[in-house]
Scaffold this active site. Structure first.
Site: not given
Ligand code: AP5
Length: 217
Positions: A13, A88, A127, A171
């Protein structure tokens, strides 16, 4: 355009949001990035959020909702936005509707990205994120050494503390329990689009942009 990018951790994403935000000229709003910045700066919000993030569980709704109310009222959101990682939970989705209706705005689409859990674990364990410009990389697809610097700005690359395998598992569980039900909320509103997130970053971007084009025309 006002979009939500939805899907399990590691589906890509953030990667797609960074590209599409540049292409469409709309801000990319990642709740994860905002929270990590608060943690880094040891703000009261960051201190509250840290333990949840380290465990791979969700930060409480009231904290997130307040944070997003403030962010969505900033002037750059007047041209549209991509929400990445929010909402979320169902209460967050309902609050978002209330916030937007107060601003007399509505969402265009919630885009759901899909890949297998095996691919998710592979993407997350490899990542790396730039500490300076926040660009997202992958050791495998970007062919980087573990100690490489950011190819865009030369900043230091780091591994997120929640990208350890036991936290990734937690997660994913949290996603299935609390977040996946939000999909039905947007399905009922008839604004849900689904994108196959397999293949290269470029292939996924092309698939996503053509889906957005065909849905808006
Ligand atoms: P990436 O693009 O980083 O993936 P992502 O879907 O953004 O994954 P996240 O882990 O950031 O999502 P998340 O929802 O768990 O974390 P967030 O930061 O929101 O890609 C991942 C990897 O794949 C990278 O290495 C990339 O290069 C690679 N890649 C991408 N596309 C590819 C492709 N086509 N082919 C191959 N490789 C590819 O949240 C973190 C924490 O914050 C949560 O756990 C929670 O504690 C808190 N939090 C955040 N938002 C909330 C909320 N709304 N409510 C409550 N808690 C929250």
């Amino acid at each position: 355009m006002r979009l939500i990018f939805f899907g399990p951790p590691g589906v890509g994403k953030g990667t797609q949001a960074q590209i599409v935000s540049r292409k469409l000229g709309i801000p990319h709003i990642s709740t994860g990035d905002i929270l990590r910045n608060e943690v880094k700066n040891k703000t009261p919000l960051g201190l509250k959020a840290k333990s949840y993030m380290d465990e791979g569980t969700l930060v409480p709704d009231e904290i997130i909702i307040e944070m997003m109310k403030n962010r969505l009222s900033e002037s750059d959101c007047s041209v549209g936005f991509i929400l990445d990682g929010f909402p979320r939970t169902l209460p967050q989705a309902q609050s978002l509707d209330r916030m937007l209706s107060e601003l007399e705005l509505s969402l265009d689409y919630a885009v759901n990205f899909e890949i297998s859990e095996e691919e998710i674990v592979k993407r997350l364990t490899n990542r790396r994120v730039c500490s300076k410009c926040n660009s997202i990389f992958n050791l495998l697809i970007d062919q980087l050494e573990d100690n490489a610097r950011c190819p865009r700005c030369g900043g230091e690359l780091y591994q997120r503390s929640d990208d350890r395998s036991e936290v990734i598992r937690r997660r994913l569980e949290v996603y299935h329990e609390a977040t996946r039900p939000v999909l039905d909320y947007y399905k009922e509103k008839k604004i849900l689009l689904t994108v196959d997130a397999n293949g290269s970053v470029k292939e996924v971007t092309n698939r996503l942009l053509s889906l957005l084009n065909s849905s808006t025309s």
